[in-house]
Design a protein around this motif. Sequence first.
Motif, short mmCIF file in Angstrom:
data_model
loop_
_atom_site.label_atom_id
_atom_site.label_comp_id
_atom_site.label_asym_id
_atom_site.label_seq_id
_atom_site.Cartn_x
_atom_site.Cartn_y
_atom_site.Cartn_z
N GLY A 1 0.81 -1.20 0.00
CA GLY A 1 0.00 0.00 0.00
C GLY A 1 0.84 1.25 0.00
N GLY A 2 1.98 1.20 -0.70
CA GLY A 2 2.82 2.38 -0.82
C GLY A 2 3.26 2.91 0.53
N ALA A 3 3.15 4.24 0.70
CA ALA A 3 3.59 4.88 1.93
C ALA A 3 2.81 4.39 3.15
CB ALA A 3 3.46 6.40 1.81
N HIS A 4 1.62 3.84 2.94
CA HIS A 4 0.85 3.31 4.06
C HIS A 4 1.53 2.11 4.70
CE1 HIS A 4 -3.19 5.18 2.49
NE2 HIS A 4 -2.22 6.05 2.61
N GLY A 5 2.55 1.57 4.02
CA GLY A 5 3.34 0.49 4.61
C GLY A 5 4.05 0.91 5.88
N ALA A 6 4.11 2.22 6.17
CA ALA A 6 4.68 2.69 7.43
C ALA A 6 3.84 2.21 8.61
CB ALA A 6 4.80 4.20 7.43
N PHE A 7 2.55 1.93 8.37
CA PHE A 7 1.72 1.33 9.43
C PHE A 7 2.29 -0.03 9.81
CE2 PHE A 7 -1.84 -1.45 10.63
CZ PHE A 7 -2.43 -0.72 11.64
N MET B 1 -7.28 4.32 8.07
CA MET B 1 -7.06 4.14 6.63
C MET B 1 -8.22 4.70 5.82
SD MET B 1 -4.10 2.95 6.43
CE MET B 1 -2.87 2.09 7.41
N ALA B 2 -9.42 4.72 6.39
CA ALA B 2 -10.56 5.30 5.69
C ALA B 2 -10.42 6.80 5.53
CB ALA B 2 -11.87 4.97 6.42
N ASP B 3 -9.62 7.43 6.39
CA ASP B 3 -9.35 8.86 6.28
C ASP B 3 -8.26 9.17 5.26
OD1 ASP B 3 -11.21 10.01 7.93
OD2 ASP B 3 -9.90 10.07 9.69
N LEU B 4 -7.54 8.12 4.82
CA LEU B 4 -6.47 8.30 3.86
C LEU B 4 -6.94 7.88 2.48
CD1 LEU B 4 -3.56 6.93 6.09
CD2 LEU B 4 -4.34 9.29 5.82
N SER B 5 -6.04 7.89 1.51
CA SER B 5 -6.47 7.61 0.14
C SER B 5 -5.28 7.18 -0.69
CB SER B 5 -7.11 8.85 -0.49
OG SER B 5 -6.12 9.82 -0.79
N VAL B 6 -5.53 6.92 -1.98
CA VAL B 6 -4.46 6.56 -2.89
C VAL B 6 -3.44 7.68 -3.00
CG1 VAL B 6 -5.61 7.39 -4.97
CG2 VAL B 6 -3.98 5.50 -5.14
N ALA B 7 -3.87 8.92 -2.75
CA ALA B 7 -2.94 10.05 -2.80
C ALA B 7 -1.87 9.93 -1.73
CB ALA B 7 -3.70 11.36 -2.63
N THR B 8 -2.26 9.56 -0.51
CA THR B 8 -1.29 9.46 0.56
C THR B 8 -0.42 8.21 0.42
OG1 THR B 8 -3.04 8.49 1.94
CG2 THR B 8 -2.59 10.83 2.21
N LYS B 9 -0.89 7.22 -0.34
CA LYS B 9 -0.04 6.06 -0.64
C LYS B 9 1.15 6.47 -1.49
CE LYS B 9 -3.61 2.43 -0.56
NZ LYS B 9 -4.28 1.39 -1.38
N MET B 10 0.94 7.45 -2.35
CA MET B 10 1.95 7.81 -3.33
C MET B 10 2.95 8.85 -2.83
SD MET B 10 1.01 5.81 -5.63
CE MET B 10 2.25 6.33 -6.80
N MET B 11 2.66 9.48 -1.70
CA MET B 11 3.50 10.59 -1.24
C MET B 11 3.98 10.32 0.18
SD MET B 11 1.29 13.76 -2.87
CE MET B 11 2.61 14.96 -2.70
N PRO B 12 5.20 9.77 0.34
CA PRO B 12 5.72 9.42 1.67
C PRO B 12 6.16 10.65 2.47
CG PRO B 12 7.37 8.94 0.01
CD PRO B 12 6.14 9.38 -0.73
N ASN B 13 5.17 11.41 2.90
CA ASN B 13 5.42 12.61 3.69
C ASN B 13 5.86 12.21 5.10
OD1 ASN B 13 4.19 14.63 5.77
ND2 ASN B 13 4.43 15.81 3.88
N PRO B 14 6.94 12.80 5.64
CA PRO B 14 7.44 12.42 6.96
C PRO B 14 6.40 12.53 8.07
CG PRO B 14 9.05 13.76 5.83
CD PRO B 14 7.81 13.79 4.98
N TYR B 15 5.58 13.56 8.01
CA TYR B 15 4.51 13.74 9.01
C TYR B 15 3.54 12.58 8.98
CZ TYR B 15 -0.05 15.54 10.54
OH TYR B 15 -1.28 15.69 11.11
N LEU B 16 3.12 12.17 7.77
CA LEU B 16 2.19 11.07 7.63
C LEU B 16 2.82 9.75 8.06
CD1 LEU B 16 -0.51 9.89 6.58
CD2 LEU B 16 0.60 9.65 4.35
N LEU B 17 4.08 9.52 7.67
CA LEU B 17 4.76 8.28 8.01
C LEU B 17 4.88 8.12 9.52
CD1 LEU B 17 7.63 8.20 5.36
CD2 LEU B 17 5.46 6.96 5.32
N ASP B 18 5.14 9.20 10.21
CA ASP B 18 5.23 9.13 11.66
C ASP B 18 3.88 8.75 12.27
OD1 ASP B 18 6.73 9.75 14.23
OD2 ASP B 18 5.03 11.10 14.43
N ARG B 19 2.80 9.36 11.77
CA ARG B 19 1.47 9.02 12.28
C ARG B 19 1.14 7.55 12.01
NH1 ARG B 19 -3.19 13.68 11.61
NH2 ARG B 19 -2.45 15.01 13.31
#
Length: 339
Positions: free
Chosen positions: A13-19, A288-306
Motif C-alpha cells: 500500500g505504498g507509503a501506508h506500509g509505514a503502518f 485508513m478510511a481517512d487516507l487515500s491513494v494520494a497518501t499512498k503515493m506521497m511518503p510525507n514524513p509527518y504522515l509516516l510518523d502518524r
Amino acid sequence: MEKKRINLALQGGGAHGAFTWGVLDRLLDEESLEIAAISGTSAGALNGAAYKAGWVAGGRDGARENLDWLWAQMGAVQDMRMPGWMMGAMPGNGAFTSAMEYSLPLSMSEAVSRVLSPYAYGPFYSNPLQRVVEKFSYDKVCADHAPLLSVCATNVRSGKIRVFQGDDIGPDALLASACLPTLFQAVEINGEAYWDGGYTGNPALFPLFHADLPSDIVIVNINPLERPDVPRNPQEIQNRINEISFNSSLLRELRAIDFVQRLLDSDAVPDGAMKRIYVHMIADDPLMADLSVATKMMPNPYLLDRLKQAGRIAADRFLTAHWDDLGQRGSTRLGDMFG
C-alpha cells in the motif's frame, strides 16, 4: 510467558506500509513471540526483507534498526522528523488527505500518467525504488534462516502470481513486487515481465500453509475492507477501485480458508488431511478510511510518523486482546466477512 510462533502476511500500500513498520516495531518488543515466516507484497515485501535482513544480522535490535533504515530511505521521520510540538498543530488525517489529493505535484503526476506510458521516457526513465532495494543485504535476505520470506509479484503475460523465495529474492524481485504499471516499466526477470503483486496476492497466504510452519497467520491489513459511504468525487472513486482491486485476492484466499475450516469442523475430511489455519488481523480501518491513494503515493514524513505510531498502537491492542488466542483459535470471524 508462553512462547508463541506466528506467520505474518504483509499487505502492500505504498507509503501506508509505514503502518506495518509500526506493527513490526511493536511485535519486536515481545521476546516470547517468534516470526516463523513472512509473505509480503509491495511495501509489505520491503518491510519483510528489511525485517529478515536485520534479524539475521542482529536479532531483534537488528530488525528494528533495519526497518528504521528502510523508512528513512523512503523519506521517513528519522531524517526529517518534525518537532513533537508541531504534530498537534498539523491538520487531522482527513484534511491532510484532501490537501494532498489536490496538491499540484500529485495533480501533475496523475495527468502525466493518463497520457504518457512509463516507456515514453526512453533513456531518462528510472525507478525511484532502485536506489533503495540495491542497498539491501541480500546474503541475509536470502539466508536459510527463519523467518522464511516470500515476495509476491504478478506475471504480466500470464496474469498469474509469482512467489519469490530464497536465492530468487533480489533487487528485481522487490522492484517487481512494487511495480505499479501506470508509473513504472514492468520488471524483467529471466525473460518474464512482472507488475505489482497486489493484483494477484496482497499478500499471498498459501506460502504460509506448509506443515512445518505454525497455524497462526497474522495479516497486517492496510487497505480497508469496507467503507461506510459510496464514493462520489473522482478521487474517492479511484481510491475505492484501488482498495477493492488490491483486496480481492486476499478475500479469495480467506474464503478458501473458511471453507476448509468448515470442512474440518464438520468432520467432512479425516484428521490430518488438511491443515487448520488460525487467521488474525491487525488493522486500523478508521485511520485508513481517512487516507487515500494520494497518501499512498506521497511518503510525507509527518504522515509516516502518524502511520508508524498507529501501527504500534494497533499491534499492542491486538496482543492485549488476542495473545491467548494464538495457537488455539482464530480471532478473525471469517464467516462474518462473507455472510
